[in-house]
Design a protein around this motif. Structure first.
Motif, PDB file in Angstrom:
ATOM      1  N   GLU A   1       0.824  -1.213   0.000  1.00 17.17           N
ATOM      2  CA  GLU A   1       0.000   0.000   0.000  1.00 17.17           C
ATOM      3  C   GLU A   1       0.854   1.257   0.000  1.00 17.17           C
ATOM      4  O   GLU A   1       1.253   1.757   1.055  1.00 17.17           O
ATOM      5  CB  GLU A   1      -0.945  -0.014   1.196  1.00 17.17           C
ATOM      6  CG  GLU A   1      -2.061  -1.025   1.011  1.00 17.17           C
ATOM      7  CD  GLU A   1      -3.089  -0.967   2.126  1.00 17.17           C
ATOM      8  OE1 GLU A   1      -3.307   0.115   2.705  1.00 17.17           O
ATOM      9  OE2 GLU A   1      -3.649  -2.030   2.417  1.00 17.17           O
ATOM     10  N   ALA A   2       1.148   1.743  -1.205  1.00 10.16           N
ATOM     11  CA  ALA A   2       1.885   3.004  -1.315  1.00 10.16           C
ATOM     12  C   ALA A   2       0.981   4.143  -0.866  1.00 10.16           C
ATOM     13  O   ALA A   2      -0.239   4.031  -0.926  1.00 10.16           O
ATOM     14  CB  ALA A   2       2.309   3.206  -2.767  1.00 10.16           C
TER      15      ALA A   2
ATOM     16  N   PRO B   1      13.694   1.254   1.131  1.00 11.86           N
ATOM     17  CA  PRO B   1      13.227  -0.126   0.957  1.00 11.86           C
ATOM     18  C   PRO B   1      13.040  -0.486  -0.533  1.00 11.86           C
ATOM     19  O   PRO B   1      12.516   0.299  -1.315  1.00 11.86           O
ATOM     20  CB  PRO B   1      11.900  -0.150   1.703  1.00 11.86           C
ATOM     21  CG  PRO B   1      12.020   0.938   2.727  1.00 11.86           C
ATOM     22  CD  PRO B   1      12.877   1.997   2.103  1.00 11.86           C
ATOM     23  N   PHE B   2      13.521  -1.677  -0.858  1.00 10.81           N
ATOM     24  CA  PHE B   2      13.499  -2.219  -2.225  1.00 10.81           C
ATOM     25  C   PHE B   2      12.233  -3.079  -2.270  1.00 10.81           C
ATOM     26  O   PHE B   2      12.221  -4.174  -1.721  1.00 10.81           O
ATOM     27  CB  PHE B   2      14.769  -3.061  -2.368  1.00 10.81           C
ATOM     28  CG  PHE B   2      15.104  -3.585  -3.723  1.00 10.81           C
ATOM     29  CD1 PHE B   2      14.435  -3.168  -4.862  1.00 10.81           C
ATOM     30  CD2 PHE B   2      16.149  -4.495  -3.863  1.00 10.81           C
ATOM     31  CE1 PHE B   2      14.790  -3.657  -6.106  1.00 10.81           C
ATOM     32  CE2 PHE B   2      16.510  -4.989  -5.102  1.00 10.81           C
ATOM     33  CZ  PHE B   2      15.835  -4.565  -6.224  1.00 10.81           C
ATOM     34  N   ILE B   3      11.154  -2.566  -2.873  1.00  8.56           N
ATOM     35  CA  ILE B   3       9.835  -3.167  -2.632  1.00  8.56           C
ATOM     36  C   ILE B   3       9.714  -4.639  -3.023  1.00  8.56           C
ATOM     37  O   ILE B   3       8.963  -5.362  -2.412  1.00  8.56           O
ATOM     38  CB  ILE B   3       8.670  -2.344  -3.240  1.00  8.56           C
ATOM     39  CG1 ILE B   3       8.924  -2.098  -4.707  1.00  8.56           C
ATOM     40  CG2 ILE B   3       8.436  -1.056  -2.470  1.00  8.56           C
ATOM     41  CD1 ILE B   3       7.695  -1.574  -5.411  1.00  8.56           C
TER      42      ILE B   3
ATOM     43  N   ALA C   1       9.537  -1.322   4.701  1.00 11.94           N
ATOM     44  CA  ALA C   1       8.823  -0.062   4.477  1.00 11.94           C
ATOM     45  C   ALA C   1       7.766   0.119   5.556  1.00 11.94           C
ATOM     46  O   ALA C   1       7.631   1.213   6.127  1.00 11.94           O
ATOM     47  CB  ALA C   1       8.174  -0.056   3.095  1.00 11.94           C
ATOM     48  N   ASN C   2       7.039  -0.952   5.857  1.00 13.63           N
ATOM     49  CA  ASN C   2       5.941  -0.843   6.819  1.00 13.63           C
ATOM     50  C   ASN C   2       6.390  -0.535   8.247  1.00 13.63           C
ATOM     51  O   ASN C   2       5.565  -0.133   9.063  1.00 13.63           O
ATOM     52  CB  ASN C   2       5.074  -2.106   6.770  1.00 13.63           C
ATOM     53  CG  ASN C   2       4.193  -2.110   5.523  1.00 13.63           C
ATOM     54  OD1 ASN C   2       3.785  -1.060   5.035  1.00 13.63           O
ATOM     55  ND2 ASN C   2       3.926  -3.289   4.981  1.00 13.63           N
TER      56      ASN C   2
ATOM     57  N   SER D   1       5.991   7.020   7.076  1.00 16.67           N
ATOM     58  CA  SER D   1       5.820   7.508   5.708  1.00 16.67           C
ATOM     59  C   SER D   1       5.747   9.052   5.764  1.00 16.67           C
ATOM     60  O   SER D   1       5.544   9.596   6.845  1.00 16.67           O
ATOM     61  CB  SER D   1       4.582   6.884   5.081  1.00 16.67           C
ATOM     62  OG  SER D   1       3.425   7.569   5.426  1.00 16.67           O
ATOM     63  N   PRO D   2       5.903   9.809   4.683  1.00 11.65           N
ATOM     64  CA  PRO D   2       6.045   9.322   3.316  1.00 11.65           C
ATOM     65  C   PRO D   2       7.362   8.593   3.093  1.00 11.65           C
ATOM     66  O   PRO D   2       8.386   8.957   3.665  1.00 11.65           O
ATOM     67  CB  PRO D   2       5.958  10.585   2.469  1.00 11.65           C
ATOM     68  CG  PRO D   2       6.337  11.705   3.382  1.00 11.65           C
ATOM     69  CD  PRO D   2       5.894  11.294   4.747  1.00 11.65           C
ATOM     70  N   TRP D   3       7.281   7.580   2.227  1.00 15.33           N
ATOM     71  CA  TRP D   3       8.442   6.749   1.963  1.00 15.33           C
ATOM     72  C   TRP D   3       9.156   7.145   0.685  1.00 15.33           C
ATOM     73  O   TRP D   3       8.526   7.564  -0.286  1.00 15.33           O
ATOM     74  CB  TRP D   3       7.987   5.293   1.779  1.00 15.33           C
ATOM     75  CG  TRP D   3       7.406   4.649   2.989  1.00 15.33           C
ATOM     76  CD1 TRP D   3       7.893   4.676   4.262  1.00 15.33           C
ATOM     77  CD2 TRP D   3       6.213   3.856   3.040  1.00 15.33           C
ATOM     78  NE1 TRP D   3       7.086   3.930   5.094  1.00 15.33           N
ATOM     79  CE2 TRP D   3       6.053   3.418   4.374  1.00 15.33           C
ATOM     80  CE3 TRP D   3       5.280   3.447   2.091  1.00 15.33           C
ATOM     81  CZ2 TRP D   3       4.991   2.606   4.776  1.00 15.33           C
ATOM     82  CZ3 TRP D   3       4.221   2.646   2.490  1.00 15.33           C
ATOM     83  CH2 TRP D   3       4.077   2.234   3.816  1.00 15.33           C
TER      84      TRP D   3
END
Ligand SMILES: Nc1ncnc2c1ncn2[C@@H]1O[C@H](COP(=O)(O)OS(=O)(=O)O)[C@@H](OP(=O)(O)O)[C@H]1O
Length: 309
Positions: A36-37, A81-83, A97-98, A102-104
């Motif tokens: 979830e961006a 983070p490398f998704i 990332a989680n 954020s913002p990331w």
């Protein structure tokens, strides 16, 4: 024994939608697709070996307002983070990332058709860096020689065919670049070229001012990120992100990655950092054949790559 190890390396890639990706990424595919961006996220997008590490360091220096000490807080692989990254039991790119506020600022090598849909739905910012195909191929060849968790590239002649057919991690260079180029005017995309970042600025007497001058390109990134930095900070970013500096910097040169993953005695991660090294690898015949294939595959695409500086 050698055969088993080699088979192990070949098995590291599996297909999703016709694109080869690392097997652990494929195993984690639904988590990646459901990522979830958020609307204010910035995604650094590249085909492998196109200057990802370089643009990451530039973006981080901009985010930290040129504060070098802050950019030393972690190795570059851990800062954004490398998704699609997965190597259990370590946390995946999505999990990393989680856990961050954020913002990331994230990174990916995925082609447009494999990107998690939330990036499009949230109209995120995409910073794409493209590098000419020939230098990309050369850089990827040496990377696969030293990267012990990617397939052995074999001879240069064999790799030339593999690369052209797109049977490498993250798929065909042609489709990747075309895909991102074609959507650039429909989304918030800043499309940059590695070669522009390497361009040498000339003084009044046509003497090069320095070995590389990405200041103009860095300014575009600053603006795209909605920031404003004064000239002194910009100059500092130019200096700190030069190839020479980043090659010596343990936070960017991958020297902390163990040898059984990246064997830098075979080829350094920060290898040459130049435009036109393909001329040291391509035979005349390979070059003619490549140019013909390029013409066919990129037909109708108004993109121009600089092949030498
Ligand atoms: N600061 C700077 N200036 C110029 N060139 C640089 C810089 N940093 C990295 N590089 C060169 O970029 C190549 C590695 O690309 P990536 O970072 O995209 O690799 S990866 O896909 O993340 O593995 C690789 O290219 P080659 O030297 O041609 O192999 C790196 O040397």
């Amino acid at each position: 024994m050698a055969l088993t190890a080699e088979l192990g390396r070949q098995l590291q890639l599996r297909e999703v939608g016709g694109i080869l990706l690392q097997a652990a990424t494929v195993d984690n595919w639904s988590e990646i697709q459901n990522f979830e961006a958020k609307p204010d996220d910035l995604l650094i997008c590249t085909y492998p070996k196109s200057g990802t590490t370089w643009i990451q360091e530039i973006v981080d220096m901009i985010e930290q307002n040129g504060d070098v000490a802050k950019c030393q807080r972690a190795i570059i692989q851990h800062r954004h983070p490398f998704i699609e990254w997965a190597r259990p039991p370590q946390p995946s790119g999505v999990e990393k990332a989680n856990t961050m506020p954020s913002p990331w600022t994230l990174r990916t090598h995925l082609p447009t058709q494999l990107l998690p849909p939330s990036f499009w739905e949230n109209n995120c910012k995409f910073l794409y860096v493209a590098r000419n195909a020939k230098d990309c191929m050369v850089s990827y060849y040496h990377f696969q020689r030293m990267n012990q968790v990617l397939p052995d590239p074999g001879t240069w002649e064999a790799y030339f065919e593999t690369f052209i057919s797109g049977k490498v991690g993250w798929g065909s260079w042609f489709d990747h670049v075309k895909g991102w180029w074609e959507i650039k005017d429909r989304y918030q995309v800043l499309f940059l070229f590695y070669e522009d970042m390497k361009r040498v600025s000339k003084g009044p007497s046509e003497e090069p001012l320095q070995t590389q001058d990405p200041k103009c390109e860095i300014q575009k990134v600053v603006q795209f990120m909605g920031k404003s930095l004064d000239e002194t900070v910009l100059d500092k970013i130019v200096q700190e992100t030069s190839f020479e500096k980043m090659k010596e910097n343990p936070m960017t040169n991958r020297s902390t990655v163990p040898k059984f993953i990246l064997d830098q005695s075979i080829s350094p991660f920060m290898r040459k950092g130049t435009v036109g090294d393909w001329k040291n690898h391509f035979t005349v015949t390979q070059n003619e054949r490549f140019d013909e294939i390029y013409r066919q595959k990129m037909e109708g695409i108004s993109i121009n790559f600089c092949m030498e500086l």
